[in-house]
Design an enzyme around this catalytic site. Structure first.
Site, short mmCIF file in Angstrom:
data_model
loop_
_atom_site.label_atom_id
_atom_site.label_comp_id
_atom_site.label_asym_id
_atom_site.label_seq_id
_atom_site.Cartn_x
_atom_site.Cartn_y
_atom_site.Cartn_z
CB SER A 134 -0.97 -0.04 1.18
OG SER A 134 -2.00 0.92 1.00
CG HIS B 225 -5.28 -3.19 1.22
ND1 HIS B 225 -4.55 -3.15 0.06
CD2 HIS B 225 -4.92 -2.08 1.93
CE1 HIS B 225 -3.79 -2.06 0.05
NE2 HIS B 225 -3.99 -1.40 1.18
#
Length: 615
Positions: free
Chosen positions: A429, A564
């Site tokens: 990320s 994620h």
């Protein structure tokens, strides 16, 4: 102080300009404010067209060379029997160069570099009288009125609003001597003040009958401007390459497709693999100047220790010192020195697999180096404790700098636990963005694995903006620049929204800076992360790898949605292939481009350039 103009086809015009400035006949320098700042009443002026000479013409004596500087270059140059040393002692200004032939001389090298802007030289010398020979060239403008600047020597006006094109023309050598300069404070001060556009200077030669150069007590640190010519190293093999003059962001042209990664700012495409080294440095310079902020070179001192559980890094610069640490997890197999994966924040890969392969994991606390807790955290962290809160480096650049300093410690002979020649870097990320930047800016990193990096990572800015304009829920340059201090402060204002297409590069070129080293882009089917834009960006970057003869060294993997930053089983095969190839020296099938969101036809809409065959 007396002035002598050398090789000046327009010296009569300059003489008249100086007479005007001396006696206050209409010059802007004749205002009371300027006359109070720099009195010229004691100056006498003479002009002579001279032949080649190793010293300036004076009224008596035989002055000897004190110091000569090749301005804007970190290499020596010879001119008229004088050796000009690499540039130093400048405060501010930026270097630039040209490959064009220079008229008026058969010794082009000195005049093919410059330092431009408004800046000052403080040259350490003893108390004495000096003569200074200044060398100029107008290497950019091709008309009068486009550039003018003044030169002040020891607080006295030497040249007033000079227009080099009017005096000598384009790419023509122009030299000017200022004589009988009294220095009393230990520094010969030469100032350039821009009036129109930028000041420019290519060489300085200092002469004196009784004066001498005073070497600094210790060597100056390496230049801190990215791309400024420095010393090539394993960290940056192109640091000694000349860099281009970059226009202001407001003057950049529109490029609606992904920019040609093989095209230089001079409009010429590179033709060989050897060209890539300096071309990559030019991309590096653009990236840091417009987007990332400055990554300083290796500072004055770096030391530390490597243990079974932690690595300690101590960095000293400018009288300041910081210390940071990184955790170490040694593998369950293999033997020292171990290959290692450096995690920005943490490694979100299959760390169990890494351990079984004999690969250590080193996790760096990136937030400690450069904070990312909202816009108000800009300029906070250990990096800024060392370089100052106003430093242009983004938080991600601070992280990349920290990784490089960690590698410095791993390279020391005492650090026998980790193999510094077999290092990877990863992050997920926001930390994946940082991992990609770290891998691009340090060529000692063998394998770079940005995971779900989104905007500011593998995603192409232009593609993301077009998708957002069409209604896709995707993060754009404007949004990412405003979310955290991941980029230099002006990035969003300069290139956000409709201005995205004026950015002179895109992130296929950032990924291309990793080439030909290993690059594995791991992604996820999450709209906000822009997997389609990331696939297109990676596919375009693959053409850089292809041109360098290594298309198998880059891959993209997105096989559908998953949690994620939760490493999915369907990416295990490509992770293993890259780890084996780049960290373990084994065979691995790495040429993979898989996506559920885009294909080669989508790439064609964004690439309107061809891939050259580089010799």
């Amino acid at each position: 102080m007396k002035m002598n103009d050398k090789w000046n086809p327009g010296y009569q015009g300059l003489l008249w300009g100086l007479i005007v400035s001396l006696w206050g006949c209409g010059s802007s320098e004749s205002s009371p404010e300027n006359n109070n700042r720099r009195s010229n009443a004691s100056l006498s002026v003479s002009f002579e067209a001279t032949s080649s000479s190793s010293s300036p013409l004076g009224d008596g004596g035989d002055p000897s060379l004190v110091l000569a500087l090749n301005v804007g270059a970190f290499a020596k140059a010879s001119y008229e029997g004088v050796t000009y040393q690499p540039d130093r002692f400048a405060e501010e200004g930026a270097p630039n160069s040209t490959i064009g032939s220079i008229g008026g001389t058969e010794e082009d090298a000195l005049f093919q570099t410059e330092r431009y802007g408004s800046y000052t030289y403080e040259i350490p010398v003893t108390k004495a009288l000096y003569d200074v020979q200044l060398h100029f060239v107008e290497m950019y403008w091709e008309a009068s009125g486009e550039r003018s600047f003044s030169v002040i020597v020891e607080n006295e006006l030497a040249l007033s609003e000079i227009d080099l094109f009017s005096e000598a023309g384009h790419d023509q050598a122009y030299s000017y001597t200022v004589e009988d300069i009294q220095v009393s404070d230990g520094h010969l001060t030469i100032e350039l003040e821009a009036v129109v556009d930028n000041g420019t200077l290519s060489g300085i030669a200092v002469y004196s009958e009784g004066g001498a150069f005073l070497p600094p007590l210790q060597e100056e640190p390496e230049p801190k401007v990215p791309g400024e010519p420095g010393v090539a190293s394993a960290e940056n093999s192109g640091a000694d390459c000349p860099v281009p003059t970059l226009p202001d962001a407001s003057k950049l042209p529109t490029i609606t497709t992904l920019p040609d990664p093989f095209m230089g700012l001079d409009g010429e495409r590179i033709a060989s693999k050897d060209d890539w080294r300096c071309h990559r440095q030019n991309l590096n310079w653009q990236l840091q100047a417009y987007e990332a902020g400055i990554k300083p070179y290796k500072p004055e001192t770096v030391s530390g220790s490597v243990g079974n559980d932690a690595i300690e890094v101590t960095v000293g610069h400018g009288g300041e010192k910081i210390t940071f640490s990184a955790s170490v997890t040694l593998p369950s197999a293999g033997e020292a020195p171990y290959p290692a994966m450096i995690g920005i924040g943490a490694s979100n890969l299959d760390n169990g697999y890494l351990a079984r392969q004999g690969i250590a994991v080193i996790n760096v606390n990136n937030n400690e180096l450069g904070a990312q807790s909202g816009g108000g955290s800009r300029g906070t962290g250990l990096f800024y404790d060392l370089y100052g809160r106003e430093h242009s480096a983004s938080s991600m650049t601070a992280w990349a700098w920290g990784v490089s300093r960690l590698i410095d410690v791993l390279e020391t002979p005492e650090a026998e636990l980790i193999d510094a020649t077999r290092l990877g870097v990863t992050g997920c990320s926001r930390n994946g963005k940082g991992a990609l930047l770290a891998g691009a800016l340090d060529q000692r990193i063998a394998l770079t694995i940005p995971q779900e990096s989104g905007a500011g990572g593998a995603m192409a800015w232009r593609v993301a903006q077009e998708m957002a304009d069409s209604g896709t829920n995707i993060q754009t340059l404007s949004h990412a620049a405003g979310e955290q201090p991941w980029f230099r402060e002006s990035f969003g204002a300069d290139f956000g929204g409709p201005n995205t297409v004026t950015l002179p590069f895109d992130h296929h070129q950032l990924m291309g800076m990793v080439a030909p080293r290993g690059l594995l882009v791991l992604d996820n089917n999450i709209d906000w992360l822009g997997p389609r834009a990331a696939y297109i960006g990676t596919a375009a970057a693959k053409e850089i790898y292809r041109a360098l003869g290594a298309p198998e060294n880059i891959a993209y993997s997105e096989n559908g949605g998953h949690g994620h930053c939760q490493f999915p089983a369907h990416q295990q095969d490509i992770l293993a292939a890259f780890v084996k190839r780049f960290l373990l020296g084994e065979l691995g099938s790495t040429e993979v481009m898989r996506s559920t969101q885009a294909d080669e036809e989508d790439v064609g809409d964004w690439v309107d350039w061809s891939t050259p065959t580089l010799d």
